[in-house]
Design a protein around this motif. Structure first.
Motif, PDB file in Angstrom:
ATOM      1  N   GLY A   1      17.825  15.105  10.666  1.00 50.27           N
ATOM      2  CA  GLY A   1      16.266  16.310  10.197  1.00 50.27           C
ATOM      3  C   GLY A   1      15.210  15.130  10.077  1.00 50.27           C
ATOM      4  O   GLY A   1      14.255  16.191   9.521  1.00 50.27           O
ATOM      5  N   MET A   2      14.852  13.687   9.717  1.00 51.19           N
ATOM      6  CA  MET A   2      13.380  13.065   9.676  1.00 51.19           C
ATOM      7  C   MET A   2      12.450  13.339  10.780  1.00 51.19           C
ATOM      8  O   MET A   2      12.878  13.026  12.100  1.00 51.19           O
ATOM      9  N   CYS A   3      11.812  13.759   9.866  1.00 53.37           N
ATOM     10  CA  CYS A   3      10.375  13.720  10.545  1.00 53.37           C
ATOM     11  C   CYS A   3       9.927  11.959  11.490  1.00 53.37           C
ATOM     12  O   CYS A   3       9.722  11.576  10.322  1.00 53.37           O
ATOM     13  N   THR A   4       9.550  12.393  12.736  1.00 52.54           N
ATOM     14  CA  THR A   4       9.643  10.922  13.237  1.00 52.54           C
ATOM     15  C   THR A   4       8.407  10.749  13.057  1.00 52.54           C
ATOM     16  O   THR A   4       7.824   9.486  12.728  1.00 52.54           O
ATOM     17  N   ASN A   5       6.960  11.616  12.698  1.00 60.24           N
ATOM     18  CA  ASN A   5       5.577  10.556  12.211  1.00 60.24           C
ATOM     19  C   ASN A   5       5.417  10.650  10.827  1.00 60.24           C
ATOM     20  O   ASN A   5       5.069   9.218  11.103  1.00 60.24           O
ATOM     21  N   CYS A   6       6.124  11.046   9.479  1.00 58.56           N
ATOM     22  CA  CYS A   6       6.018  10.003   8.055  1.00 58.56           C
ATOM     23  C   CYS A   6       7.500   9.775   8.102  1.00 58.56           C
ATOM     24  O   CYS A   6       7.907   9.269   6.559  1.00 58.56           O
TER      25      CYS A   6
ATOM     26  N   GLY B   1       7.206  13.117   4.557  1.00 59.54           N
ATOM     27  CA  GLY B   1       5.557  13.712   3.139  1.00 59.54           C
ATOM     28  C   GLY B   1       4.791  13.264   3.547  1.00 59.54           C
ATOM     29  O   GLY B   1       3.919  14.146   4.080  1.00 59.54           O
ATOM     30  N   THR B   2       4.499  12.029   3.669  1.00 61.49           N
ATOM     31  CA  THR B   2       3.127  11.557   3.549  1.00 61.49           C
ATOM     32  C   THR B   2       2.634  11.284   4.587  1.00 61.49           C
ATOM     33  O   THR B   2       3.802   9.733   5.067  1.00 61.49           O
ATOM     34  N   VAL B   3       1.294  10.900   5.246  1.00 60.78           N
ATOM     35  CA  VAL B   3       1.380   9.685   6.442  1.00 60.78           C
ATOM     36  C   VAL B   3       0.092   8.561   5.767  1.00 60.78           C
ATOM     37  O   VAL B   3      -0.684   8.831   5.043  1.00 60.78           O
ATOM     38  N   SER B   4       0.259   6.849   5.511  1.00 60.51           N
ATOM     39  CA  SER B   4      -0.776   6.568   5.454  1.00 60.51           C
ATOM     40  C   SER B   4      -1.932   5.991   6.315  1.00 60.51           C
ATOM     41  O   SER B   4      -1.715   6.026   7.097  1.00 60.51           O
TER      42      SER B   4
ATOM     43  N   PRO C   1       1.094  -3.681   9.981  1.00 57.45           N
ATOM     44  CA  PRO C   1       2.403  -4.025   9.808  1.00 57.45           C
ATOM     45  C   PRO C   1       3.243  -5.086   8.237  1.00 57.45           C
ATOM     46  O   PRO C   1       3.486  -4.114   7.430  1.00 57.45           O
ATOM     47  N   LYS C   2       2.170  -6.083   8.660  1.00 55.94           N
ATOM     48  CA  LYS C   2       2.559  -6.819   7.707  1.00 55.94           C
ATOM     49  C   LYS C   2       1.488  -6.532   6.283  1.00 55.94           C
ATOM     50  O   LYS C   2       1.959  -6.287   5.102  1.00 55.94           O
ATOM     51  N   ILE C   3       1.169  -5.562   5.566  1.00 53.29           N
ATOM     52  CA  ILE C   3       0.439  -5.360   4.336  1.00 53.29           C
ATOM     53  C   ILE C   3       1.422  -3.814   4.298  1.00 53.29           C
ATOM     54  O   ILE C   3       1.747  -3.381   3.475  1.00 53.29           O
ATOM     55  N   GLN C   4       1.697  -3.553   5.641  1.00 54.42           N
ATOM     56  CA  GLN C   4       2.759  -2.238   4.889  1.00 54.42           C
ATOM     57  C   GLN C   4       4.037  -2.837   4.229  1.00 54.42           C
ATOM     58  O   GLN C   4       4.491  -1.763   3.647  1.00 54.42           O
ATOM     59  N   LYS C   5       4.729  -3.673   4.852  1.00 54.23           N
ATOM     60  CA  LYS C   5       6.116  -4.276   4.477  1.00 54.23           C
ATOM     61  C   LYS C   5       5.917  -4.936   3.105  1.00 54.23           C
ATOM     62  O   LYS C   5       6.277  -4.742   2.224  1.00 54.23           O
ATOM     63  N   SER C   6       3.831  -5.196   3.369  1.00 52.64           N
ATOM     64  CA  SER C   6       4.349  -6.519   1.540  1.00 52.64           C
ATOM     65  C   SER C   6       3.556  -5.768   0.749  1.00 52.64           C
ATOM     66  O   SER C   6       4.136  -5.693  -0.775  1.00 52.64           O
ATOM     67  N   PHE C   7       2.672  -4.510   0.648  1.00 47.28           N
ATOM     68  CA  PHE C   7       2.365  -3.804  -0.556  1.00 47.28           C
ATOM     69  C   PHE C   7       3.051  -2.356  -0.002  1.00 47.28           C
ATOM     70  O   PHE C   7       3.339  -2.197  -1.067  1.00 47.28           O
ATOM     71  N   LEU C   8       3.284  -1.466   0.682  1.00 43.92           N
ATOM     72  CA  LEU C   8       3.684  -0.123   0.643  1.00 43.92           C
ATOM     73  C   LEU C   8       4.965   0.318   0.783  1.00 43.92           C
ATOM     74  O   LEU C   8       4.872   1.011   0.404  1.00 43.92           O
TER      75      LEU C   8
ATOM     76  N   ARG D   1      -7.471   1.930  -4.029  1.00 39.81           N
ATOM     77  CA  ARG D   1      -8.155   1.279  -3.021  1.00 39.81           C
ATOM     78  C   ARG D   1      -8.480   1.095  -1.435  1.00 39.81           C
ATOM     79  O   ARG D   1      -8.948   1.718  -0.867  1.00 39.81           O
ATOM     80  N   ALA D   2      -7.443   0.916  -1.070  1.00 35.26           N
ATOM     81  CA  ALA D   2      -7.595   0.141   0.384  1.00 35.26           C
ATOM     82  C   ALA D   2      -6.190   1.598   1.281  1.00 35.26           C
ATOM     83  O   ALA D   2      -6.545   1.751   2.283  1.00 35.26           O
ATOM     84  N   VAL D   3      -5.831   2.146   0.529  1.00 33.61           N
ATOM     85  CA  VAL D   3      -4.783   2.991   1.229  1.00 33.61           C
ATOM     86  C   VAL D   3      -4.431   4.671   0.626  1.00 33.61           C
ATOM     87  O   VAL D   3      -4.548   4.698  -0.402  1.00 33.61           O
ATOM     88  N   THR D   4      -5.169   4.931   1.525  1.00 31.77           N
ATOM     89  CA  THR D   4      -5.222   6.818   1.120  1.00 31.77           C
ATOM     90  C   THR D   4      -3.993   7.454   2.157  1.00 31.77           C
ATOM     91  O   THR D   4      -3.194   7.405   3.190  1.00 31.77           O
ATOM     92  N   PHE D   5      -3.117   8.158   1.481  1.00 36.45           N
ATOM     93  CA  PHE D   5      -2.445   8.926   1.796  1.00 36.45           C
ATOM     94  C   PHE D   5      -2.276  10.211   2.090  1.00 36.45           C
ATOM     95  O   PHE D   5      -3.400  11.054   0.853  1.00 36.45           O
ATOM     96  N   THR D   6      -2.121  10.755   3.137  1.00 32.20           N
ATOM     97  CA  THR D   6      -2.473  12.642   3.444  1.00 32.20           C
ATOM     98  C   THR D   6      -1.066  13.214   4.435  1.00 32.20           C
ATOM     99  O   THR D   6      -0.537  12.415   4.121  1.00 32.20           O
ATOM    100  N   THR D   7      -1.527  14.470   3.544  1.00 35.32           N
ATOM    101  CA  THR D   7       0.188  14.924   4.467  1.00 35.32           C
ATOM    102  C   THR D   7       0.565  15.496   5.712  1.00 35.32           C
ATOM    103  O   THR D   7      -0.578  15.206   6.029  1.00 35.32           O
ATOM    104  N   CYS D   8       1.827  14.586   5.874  1.00 36.47           N
ATOM    105  CA  CYS D   8       1.884  15.001   7.072  1.00 36.47           C
ATOM    106  C   CYS D   8       1.873  15.760   8.293  1.00 36.47           C
ATOM    107  O   CYS D   8       2.054  16.776   7.742  1.00 36.47           O
ATOM    108  N   PRO D   9       0.949  15.667   9.072  1.00 35.73           N
ATOM    109  CA  PRO D   9       0.181  16.678   9.780  1.00 35.73           C
ATOM    110  C   PRO D   9       1.471  17.602  10.925  1.00 35.73           C
ATOM    111  O   PRO D   9       1.507  18.609  10.932  1.00 35.73           O
ATOM    112  N   GLU D  10       2.193  16.957  11.046  1.00 30.58           N
ATOM    113  CA  GLU D  10       3.445  17.735  11.581  1.00 30.58           C
ATOM    114  C   GLU D  10       4.539  17.915  11.204  1.00 30.58           C
ATOM    115  O   GLU D  10       4.797  19.053  11.728  1.00 30.58           O
TER     116      GLU D  10
END
Length: 796
Positions: free
Chosen positions: A177-182, A186-189, A269-276, A293-302
């Protein structure tokens, strides 16, 4: 007839099995306990009191509960024990009469983005089964409704290694049942590239602005510069489309850098693995600031934040999808489940109803199942853990609670007291570590530890009934009936922080002016919207210092000196006095003893048995190389300084040849919050909850800011310590700061200059301002639950 008893018979009620009605503890020496010996009555409610750091947790959790769990673990096979945490036997001579211990502590729930209230309590698991049976259209098994399960399809040949080996064609399919986008978050960065590099520079010129990425020596940077995918001497803004694509999104490949095989991967992808992928609260402050400062999280639109695939959202029971069910307040969901009458799933509906009713009964009906577990306060997390025990049929069990009233309004404490008494009345032993007089009042037996904290504590000062405690001359006995009086005059605000149309979580378009330059207390029943109003509307910016309830993260290598930054000026002072590098005076760096790597002890892992820790023979537990201990400052070596208490170190660094103003300033803050007895080198893992809370407060007090936001600073504080906290808050306000406190403690309310009361209830029954004004006006008005309880507290 002879009245003589036949051999082997007993009078009714005097069976030998009924004689084991005590938990006997003799010679307990865990942490700061000093050979404590005590007998605790079974099937009674025993409350442990004492100042923060007096040894309550060491006796209850680290001795009684820990030994009970260790003995239970030993009943499993060695194979099973290999998968379980290994527990050492506590430092105690005799522990007798133990029963199975169930621990409900204050540890915050994991902040994993995929963990919610529903997944943490298994309610989601029951809902998934329910929808897989009754949902229309039917989309698959329970996994089809799980946002933690991805859909998988595979086909190919497999060889079965059995008898005649033979390749067999097989296909495999799993509906998730996982949303493939996020990916079920529930949020996308969205990453701001301008915060990662300066595109006017080349890699060779140091284009990266990511903390710790230096062009000259950092391996990660060298991988990009020498990968062959980009020109290291060309400014990033001049890259071709292909170079930019490889630089930002390139797939992982092996490259040779200075003769060493390393993995090259695109920057995103390096930043996503190292920090997020890491818990933000566990990051160092400068790394956390970079991520914010560098990453904003928004509600997944899908999936619109529901985390679920379109199929899972389309399947409904009546008009309700599983996403709708998880978004409801739990009390509303309980009503909806009660309306379902389907004989084919009757046992499931009964179990689901019981669990949801337990949420409502414990005062958490305002939560929703999709609430991220990491956003729960300490008190909410503790009550969520209690859910599974409320309907339990177990008896003769020991329940161990760590301040179950944390985060509870006085109105809610009575409900918690009723639950504790109900557990006792089922024949269980209930052990509670507590500071609130309302919770101490229901005890059958009270144990008071002290008389002080740290090395001045660790002894039993009193045991007996609540009435006897009141008459005793212990610190708790003297302060049990303390009541803070309302101020005769309150400070005048110097300005106001305007909050308009606040709608975070359950807030209903709140407009309020929070006064500045005074002590302002925001209160209301649990779940009324206090934290949503302040943390959601007062951003922790340049002029705001926010001290929330998130726990201190630290290993056994962390201590008050490293956590507060005190070790930096001390290291520099030692280095300057001896003409050597500061790194030598760190047990986590160059000065560490090579045998134990600066730990002071050698750990021997014994697989499924408890590991053994023995003091390092080379450094004798001092953690430093012998050569480092030859360097002295003010007549002391670095290990002697770390063995000092805060009070002793404050004297040492305050005057004479060892005078170090930067260190002295930090030590003063530690002393101000009542931690003068702590040893500078004491591992953070040995500190109590109240000590950690105050250590965090002392650290944040060093930050520059005009507005201080404190979230329940009385957590873990003894009645005697609350007085000291009120003095500290007064000093902050008198120094020109604005202090906003989210709090339930009546002493803090009575001491406030201004009160903002939210309510009238929790969840959708709250989220409104029900009172604004001085504490005296609130008591005179008595129009809210808070007003009634504060009036009773001050005796008005």
């Amino acid at each position: 007839m002879s009245s003589a008893k036949r051999p082997g018979t007993q009078q009714p009620g005097s069976h030998v099995a009924d004689s084991h009605d005590l938990i006997r503890v003799h010679g307990a020496r865990e942490n700061n306990l000093k050979d404590v010996s005590i007998d605790l009555p079974k099937r009674r409610l025993t409350v442990f009191t004492g100042v923060s750091g007096s040894g309550k947790s060491s006796l209850v959790f680290n001795t009684i509960a820990a030994e009970s769990q260790r003995l239970i673990n030993e009943t499993y096979s060695a194979f099973v024990q290999g998968f379980m945490p290994t527990l050492a036997r506590p430092e105690v001579d005799v522990l007798d009469g133990l029963t199975t211990a169930i621990i409900v502590d204050q540890q915050r729930m994991g902040a994993d983005p995929r963990s919610t209230v529903g997944t943490a309590t298994d309610v989601n698991a029951m809902l998934r089964i329910l929808f897989s049976r009754l949902g229309d259209p039917h989309i698959g098994p329970p996994s089809a409704y799980s946002f933690n399960t991805a859909s998988v399809r595979a086909s190919g040949a497999i060889t079965v290694e059995r008898g005649n080996k033979k390749a067999v064609k097989a296909t495999f399919q799993r509906t998730g049942g996982m949303c493939t986008n996020c990916e079920g978050r529930g949020t996308v960065s969205d990453i701001d590239l301008t915060q990662l590099y300066d595109d006017s520079k080349s890699l060779a010129e140091g284009a990266f602005t990511i903390p710790g990425w230096k062009s000259d020596s950092q391996w990660t940077v060298q991988v990009y510069a020498q990968s062959g995918f980009v020109d290291p001497d060309k400014p990033i803004r001049d890259y071709t489309d292909r170079e930019l694509r490889d630089f930002l999104y390139g797939e992982a490949v092996k490259v040779k850098v200075n003769g060493v095989n390393l993995t090259y991967e695109g920057l995103i992808p390096k930043i996503q693995k190292s920090f997020l992928s890491k818990d933000k609260e566990a990051m160092q402050p400068h790394i956390r600031a970079f991520v914010e400062r560098a990453v904003t999280f928004t509600t997944c639109p899908e999936c619109e934040g529901t985390r679920l695939s379109e199929g899972a959202r389309s399947s409904r029971i009546g008009k309700i999808s599983i996403a709708d069910a998880c978004a409801m307040e739990i009390r509303d969901l309980a009503d909806w489940v009660r309306e379902l009458a389907e004989p084919s799933v009757a046992p499931l509906l009964t179990a689901l109803r019981d669990t949801l009713d337990s949420f409502v009964e414990i005062g958490l009906g305002y939560l929703s199942l999709d609430r991220p577990a990491g956003t729960l306060s300490g008190g909410e997390a503790q009550r969520v853990k209690m859910i599974r025990h409320l309907g339990s049929s177990l008896t003769d069990t020991t329940y161990v609670f760590d301040e179950p009233t944390v985060g509870l309004h006085p109105h809610d404490i009575q409900r918690m007291n009723d639950l504790l008494l109900r557990l006792r009345d089922k024949g269980n032993t209930v052990l509670v570590v507590e500071h609130k007089p309302e919770a101490i009042a229901i005890a059958d037996h009270v144990v008071d530890l002290g008389p002080g904290a740290g090395t001045q504590g660790g002894t039993v000062c009193f045991e007996g009934t609540v009435a006897q405690l009141r008459a005793s001359d212990t610190v708790t006995g003297r302060h049990l009936d303390d009541r803070a009086a309302l101020k005769e005059s309150v400070r005048k605000p110097t300005g106001a922080l305007e909050i308009r149309a606040a709608r975070t979580h359950n807030l209903q378009g709140v407009d309020v002016d929070v006064p500045l330059g005074v002590l302002c207390v925001v209160t209301g029943v649990a779940g009324s919207g206090k934290s949503s109003l302040i943390h959601g509307s007062v951003p922790a910016g340049a002029d705001v210092v926010s001290v929330d309830q998130s726990p201190i993260k630290g290993s056994r290598r962390s201590n008050p000196a490293t956590y507060t930054g005190l070790l930096d000026p001390i290291r520099k002072a030692f280095a300057k006095a001896n003409g050597v590098k500061p790194a030598l005076f760190s047990a986590n760096s160059e000065g560490a003893c090579p045998t134990c790597n600066g730990a002071g002890v050698i750990y021997t892992d014994l697989a499924m048995m408890a590991g053994v820790a023995t003091p390092c023979e080379d450094c004798e537990g001092k953690r430093f190389q012998p050569a480092v201990l030859e360097y002295r400052f003010g007549g002391r070596d670095i290990s002697e300084v770390l063995a000092m208490s805060v009070d002793r170190a404050e004297e040492f660094f305050g005057a004479g040849e060892a005078r170090t103003p930067a260190a002295h300033k930090i030590l003063q803050r530690l002393s101000d919050v009542g931690l003068g007895y702590l040893t500078l080198g004491q591992p953070l893992t040995t500190l109590s909850g109240g000590e950690r809370q105050r250590l965090k407060l002392a650290t944040h007090m060093g930050e520059k800011g005009g507005v201080y936001v404190l979230d329940e600073p009385t957590t873990g504080l003894h009645l005697a310590d609350v007085e000291q906290l009120l003095g500290l808050l007064d000093r902050l306000v008198d120094a020109g700061k604005s202090v906003i406190v989210i709090e339930h403690h009546q002493a803090v309310m009575a001491h406030a200059d201004w009160i903002i009361d939210l309510g009238p209830g929790a969840g959708h029954d709250g989220g409104r301002i029900v009172f604004e004004g001085t504490p005296a006006d609130l008591v005179a008005d008595r129009s809210t639950l808070t007003g009634e309880h504060l009036a009773a507290y001050v005796g008005a």
